[in-house]
Motif scaffolding. Sequence first.
Motif, PDB file in Angstrom:
ATOM      1  N   TRP A 144     123.325  24.744  96.188  1.00 15.46           N
ATOM      2  CA  TRP A 144     122.274  23.818  95.763  1.00 15.46           C
ATOM      3  C   TRP A 144     120.946  24.551  95.508  1.00 15.46           C
ATOM      4  O   TRP A 144     120.072  24.017  94.830  1.00 15.46           O
ATOM      5  CB  TRP A 144     122.069  22.741  96.825  1.00 15.46           C
ATOM      6  N   GLN A 145     120.789  25.765  96.024  1.00 16.39           N
ATOM      7  CA  GLN A 145     119.553  26.501  95.779  1.00 16.39           C
ATOM      8  C   GLN A 145     119.442  26.975  94.337  1.00 16.39           C
ATOM      9  O   GLN A 145     118.371  27.368  93.898  1.00 16.39           O
ATOM     10  CB  GLN A 145     119.448  27.690  96.750  1.00 16.39           C
ATOM     11  N   SER A 146     120.546  26.991  93.622  1.00 15.14           N
ATOM     12  CA  SER A 146     120.521  27.247  92.173  1.00 15.14           C
ATOM     13  C   SER A 146     121.481  26.269  91.503  1.00 15.14           C
ATOM     14  O   SER A 146     122.340  26.647  90.719  1.00 15.14           O
ATOM     15  CB  SER A 146     120.907  28.699  91.870  1.00 15.14           C
ATOM     16  N   GLY A 147     121.293  24.999  91.827  1.00 11.84           N
ATOM     17  CA  GLY A 147     122.221  23.960  91.379  1.00 11.84           C
ATOM     18  C   GLY A 147     122.244  23.777  89.874  1.00 11.84           C
ATOM     19  O   GLY A 147     123.281  23.442  89.296  1.00 11.84           O
ATOM     20  N   THR A 148     121.091  23.979  89.212  1.00 10.79           N
ATOM     21  CA  THR A 148     121.054  23.843  87.757  1.00 10.79           C
ATOM     22  C   THR A 148     121.986  24.847  87.109  1.00 10.79           C
ATOM     23  O   THR A 148     122.734  24.526  86.182  1.00 10.79           O
ATOM     24  CB  THR A 148     119.616  24.041  87.243  1.00 10.79           C
ATOM     25  N   ASN A 149     121.953  26.078  87.609  1.00  7.89           N
ATOM     26  CA  ASN A 149     122.812  27.111  87.046  1.00  7.89           C
ATOM     27  C   ASN A 149     124.281  26.854  87.365  1.00  7.89           C
ATOM     28  O   ASN A 149     125.162  27.077  86.526  1.00  7.89           O
ATOM     29  CB  ASN A 149     122.388  28.479  87.577  1.00  7.89           C
ATOM     30  N   GLU A 150     124.560  26.365  88.577  1.00  5.10           N
ATOM     31  CA  GLU A 150     125.947  26.037  88.946  1.00  5.10           C
ATOM     32  C   GLU A 150     126.519  25.006  87.979  1.00  5.10           C
ATOM     33  O   GLU A 150     127.650  25.143  87.505  1.00  5.10           O
ATOM     34  CB  GLU A 150     125.981  25.503  90.382  1.00  5.10           C
ATOM     35  N   ASN A 151     125.744  23.975  87.701  1.00  2.00           N
ATOM     36  CA  ASN A 151     126.215  22.929  86.782  1.00  2.00           C
ATOM     37  C   ASN A 151     126.408  23.483  85.370  1.00  2.00           C
ATOM     38  O   ASN A 151     127.402  23.170  84.698  1.00  2.00           O
ATOM     39  CB  ASN A 151     125.210  21.781  86.758  1.00  2.00           C
TER      40      ASN A 151
ATOM     41  N   VAL B  77     106.325  23.189  86.806  1.00  2.00           N
ATOM     42  CA  VAL B  77     105.792  24.365  86.104  1.00  2.00           C
ATOM     43  C   VAL B  77     106.955  25.124  85.472  1.00  2.00           C
ATOM     44  O   VAL B  77     107.844  25.606  86.175  1.00  2.00           O
ATOM     45  CB  VAL B  77     105.028  25.288  87.066  1.00  2.00           C
ATOM     46  N   PRO B  78     107.006  25.233  84.145  1.00  3.39           N
ATOM     47  CA  PRO B  78     108.105  25.971  83.511  1.00  3.39           C
ATOM     48  C   PRO B  78     107.986  27.473  83.759  1.00  3.39           C
ATOM     49  O   PRO B  78     106.905  27.992  84.005  1.00  3.39           O
ATOM     50  CB  PRO B  78     107.941  25.639  82.025  1.00  3.39           C
ATOM     51  N   GLY B  79     109.112  28.138  83.686  1.00  3.44           N
ATOM     52  CA  GLY B  79     109.109  29.591  83.835  1.00  3.44           C
ATOM     53  C   GLY B  79     109.879  30.107  85.027  1.00  3.44           C
ATOM     54  O   GLY B  79     109.944  31.311  85.245  1.00  3.44           O
ATOM     55  N   HIS B  80     110.468  29.197  85.801  1.00  5.46           N
ATOM     56  CA  HIS B  80     111.289  29.600  86.947  1.00  5.46           C
ATOM     57  C   HIS B  80     112.756  29.477  86.535  1.00  5.46           C
ATOM     58  O   HIS B  80     113.209  28.405  86.152  1.00  5.46           O
ATOM     59  CB  HIS B  80     110.977  28.743  88.166  1.00  5.46           C
ATOM     60  N   TRP B  81     113.479  30.578  86.628  1.00  9.76           N
ATOM     61  CA  TRP B  81     114.830  30.665  86.086  1.00  9.76           C
ATOM     62  C   TRP B  81     115.864  30.839  87.184  1.00  9.76           C
ATOM     63  O   TRP B  81     115.572  31.367  88.259  1.00  9.76           O
ATOM     64  CB  TRP B  81     114.927  31.849  85.115  1.00  9.76           C
ATOM     65  N   GLU B  82     117.071  30.365  86.902  1.00  9.37           N
ATOM     66  CA  GLU B  82     118.232  30.606  87.763  1.00  9.37           C
ATOM     67  C   GLU B  82     119.256  31.394  86.956  1.00  9.37           C
ATOM     68  O   GLU B  82     119.393  31.177  85.745  1.00  9.37           O
ATOM     69  CB  GLU B  82     118.858  29.289  88.233  1.00  9.37           C
ATOM     70  N   GLY B  83     119.976  32.299  87.618  1.00 10.38           N
ATOM     71  CA  GLY B  83     120.956  33.098  86.904  1.00 10.38           C
ATOM     72  C   GLY B  83     122.189  33.376  87.729  1.00 10.38           C
ATOM     73  O   GLY B  83     122.181  33.249  88.959  1.00 10.38           O
ATOM     74  N   ASP B  84     123.253  33.777  87.044  1.00 12.62           N
ATOM     75  CA  ASP B  84     124.520  34.076  87.721  1.00 12.62           C
ATOM     76  C   ASP B  84     125.453  34.720  86.708  1.00 12.62           C
ATOM     77  O   ASP B  84     125.181  34.722  85.499  1.00 12.62           O
ATOM     78  CB  ASP B  84     125.142  32.790  88.280  1.00 12.62           C
ATOM     79  N   LEU B  85     126.564  35.261  87.212  1.00 13.41           N
ATOM     80  CA  LEU B  85     127.631  35.733  86.357  1.00 13.41           C
ATOM     81  C   LEU B  85     128.683  34.646  86.214  1.00 13.41           C
ATOM     82  O   LEU B  85     128.946  33.905  87.161  1.00 13.41           O
ATOM     83  CB  LEU B  85     128.294  36.988  86.932  1.00 13.41           C
ATOM     84  N   VAL B  86     129.285  34.553  85.050  1.00 12.40           N
ATOM     85  CA  VAL B  86     130.466  33.725  84.831  1.00 12.40           C
ATOM     86  C   VAL B  86     131.615  34.687  84.566  1.00 12.40           C
ATOM     87  O   VAL B  86     131.572  35.463  83.609  1.00 12.40           O
ATOM     88  CB  VAL B  86     130.273  32.763  83.644  1.00 12.40           C
TER      89      VAL B  86
END
Length: 295
Positions: A229-236, A137-146
């Motif tokens: 790994w709980q926000s692995g997409t954003n880490e990558n 289901v689209p619409g779930h986002w991951e975020g962070d600061l760089v």
Amino acid sequence: MSRESNGSREHYRVTVADQEARQRARRPRPAKLALLPSLRAVVEEKLALSWSPEQISGWLRRCFPGEAAMQISHEAICLSLYDPRLRQAINRKLTQRLRTGRPIRQPRAARRPLGRGIIRDMVSTSRRPAEVEDRTVPGHWEGDLVMGSRPSAIATLVERTSRFTAVIALPDGIKAEQVTPHLTRHLLGIPAQVRRTLTWDRGREMAEHRTITATTGMPVYPRKPRSPWQSGTNENTNRLLRQYLPKNADLRKYSQEDLDFVGAELNSRPRKIHGYRTPSEVCSELRKSGDALIV
């Protein structure tokens, strides 16, 4: 002639043959990129766009099925870039466009954990909807600061299904009251039907998470400490961004227009997870199916 002399002569022939074989083994075969100018031109073009060797290899398989002259493994590309015996195979200056930007290969260094403040009233990631995990289901986002040179930083948002990336300027600073307005404004630009949840690193910039949730309708879930790994997409994705945003740079000098360009480049790179389609292509398919993803 005695048996001994015949044996010695035979032993000499075997020894010479072994030495010649070892010499041939040490002599590298011509690199495929050196033999096929058309393939080399395509590989160099994609490296110049900051595509990784794996992305290039997968994209070639997808776009030129059955054409052996247009196929190459990612390891062969890396060897052409880094092996000193293959200097004429490819433009070695293109190593500057790889994620590491290093002229030689180096082992990865262990990353030291960073200290984080305690953010109150945040809901554990274990309480995220089950659909977040399976990415259907689209619409779930991951975020962070760089981070750049302190106190400069930018914010990133990555949609878990499509891997679509948004890069957000933070010209005012990295405190919660400075991050919240820019992050909230960008989230409100996302259509409501694909504005479901936000998973964020456990940083003090999320101290105003309740304001973000009240304004956008998106619950904010902090990932657990030492659980990337709980926000692995954003880490990558953040690792990919280092090609454009060096660690020691003052990131406040990048305008939102600059960062939109960076996001567009990332969204135009083929991803292995998508069968070497790009995030933009996946978003287009989602739009056709009725799940609009417009950022």
